[in-house]
Design an enzyme around this catalytic site. Structure first.
Site, PDB file in Angstrom:
ATOM      1  CG  ASP A  12      46.772  15.823  20.805  1.00  0.00           C
ATOM      2  OD1 ASP A  12      47.885  15.322  20.594  1.00  0.00           O
ATOM      3  OD2 ASP A  12      45.819  15.704  20.020  1.00  0.00           O
ATOM      4  CG  HIS A  92      47.632  10.100  18.921  1.00  0.00           C
ATOM      5  ND1 HIS A  92      48.849  10.307  19.502  1.00  0.00           N
ATOM      6  CD2 HIS A  92      47.012  11.298  18.899  1.00  0.00           C
ATOM      7  CE1 HIS A  92      48.976  11.579  19.795  1.00  0.00           C
ATOM      8  NE2 HIS A  92      47.875  12.198  19.456  1.00  0.00           N
ATOM      9  CG  ASP A 165      45.197  12.422  16.217  1.00  0.00           C
ATOM     10  OD1 ASP A 165      44.811  13.368  16.916  1.00  0.00           O
ATOM     11  OD2 ASP A 165      46.381  12.300  15.839  1.00  0.00           O
ATOM     12  CG  HIS A 169      45.960  19.971   8.157  1.00  0.00           C
ATOM     13  ND1 HIS A 169      46.339  20.970   9.016  1.00  0.00           N
ATOM     14  CD2 HIS A 169      46.268  18.802   8.786  1.00  0.00           C
ATOM     15  CE1 HIS A 169      46.874  20.439  10.107  1.00  0.00           C
ATOM     16  NE2 HIS A 169      46.825  19.122  10.007  1.00  0.00           N
TER      17      HIS A 169
HETATM   18 ZN    ZN Z   1      48.488  14.261  19.146  1.00  0.00          ZN
END
Ligand code: ZN
Length: 280
Positions: A12, A92, A165, A169
């Protein structure tokens, strides 16, 4: 790693582009009975795309991240899973064509599975017209047609798992031009409420929704979890599907605030989480 407790391997964030390397990785993972989780993105096709390629990317003047950039890797994964006879899970998934491919692959008995995030089945690429970087994620928000296909994939079991997911940030990272902002949003606190909307819209039964958060991921990762059976570990979430609340991202338990769902009115909330028998 298996001895240390690793339950799966994933690329990922850095999708393996070399198909030969991917094949070997899946062969090795099979020896250790570890499923392979894949972020599906062809870097040549996607290049520096920042939002779904289509009407809205053209209208907004933003570089497109085409669905084929996802589909081509999903197709590659199906072929490798078939060849190696081992499990690849596509993380996802956002595109209609990818849902079709996974559906076909599963019908043929190939060890392939798919997952979807609440932002992809709730929002579309039209949201990006505000240039709010909280609508920038990877893969990007797609069209209504794709969103409908995700609903159908969830409904018929093609997409077995709902994942957040979750990608925190810092505010200063996201408060820049759309092109320069990092991909991703936080999602743990809103995924249940957004998913319960699908129950209200009769896309899913409550039972099927709960499976997609519990037994289905547990089965993929071969964890003895996700059930209420006697003797099972007491990892339990108590939810009130009717509880009304408003999401205030400033009150988030996360240190990050990058959610597009700030101010949304929701119905349904987790009240208590119990981890290994203790209220957390
Ligand atoms: Zn990803």
């Amino acid at each position: 790693m298996k001895k240390a407790g690793v339950v799966a391997i994933t690329d990922d964030g850095h999708c393996v582009q070399n198909n030969e390397l991917m094949r070997r990785a899946v062969e090795y993972a099979k020896m250790f009975q570890l499923p392979v989780l894949d972020h599906c993105q062809d870097y040549n096709l996607v290049a520096d795309g920042v939002m779904n390629e289509g009407h809205w990317s053209a209208a907004l003047g933003l570089r497109g991240w085409p669905t084929i950039g996802e589909d081509v890797i999903v197709a590659r994964n199906i072929l490798i899973a078939e060849q190696v006879d081992w499990h690849i899970h596509c993380q996802h998934i956002s595109s209609a064509r990818s849902v079709e491919l996974i559906r076909e692959g599963k019908k043929r008995g190939i060890k392939i599975s798919g997952e979807v995030c609440p932002h992809h089945f709730t929002l579309t690429d039209e949201c990006v017209k505000t240039y709010d970087t909280n609508y920038k994620m990877n893969p990007p928000l797609r069209t209504e047609r794709d969103r409908d296909a995700l609903w159908a994939g969830l409904a018929d079991g093609t997409l077995e798992i709902i994942g957040s997911d979750h990608a925190p940030h810092c505010a200063h990272e996201k408060e820049v031009e759309f092109d320069f902002a990092p991909f991703g949003i936080i999602g743990l606190e809103t995924e249940l409420a957004l998913s319960l909307e699908l129950v209200r819209k009769k896309v899913l039964s409550l039972r099927s929704l709960i499976e997609k958060f519990t037994v289905n991921p547990a089965r993929l990762l071969r964890l003895d979890e996700g059930t209420l059976s006697i003797g099972a570990t007491a990892n339990i979430t108590i939810i009130d599907p009717e509880r009304e609340w408003i999401y205030d991202v400033a009150q988030s338990a996360s240190k990050s605030r990058n959610s597009p769902f700030h101010g949304w009115k929701f119905c349904g909330r987790a009240l208590v989480t119990i981890v290994k028998g203790k209220i957390a």
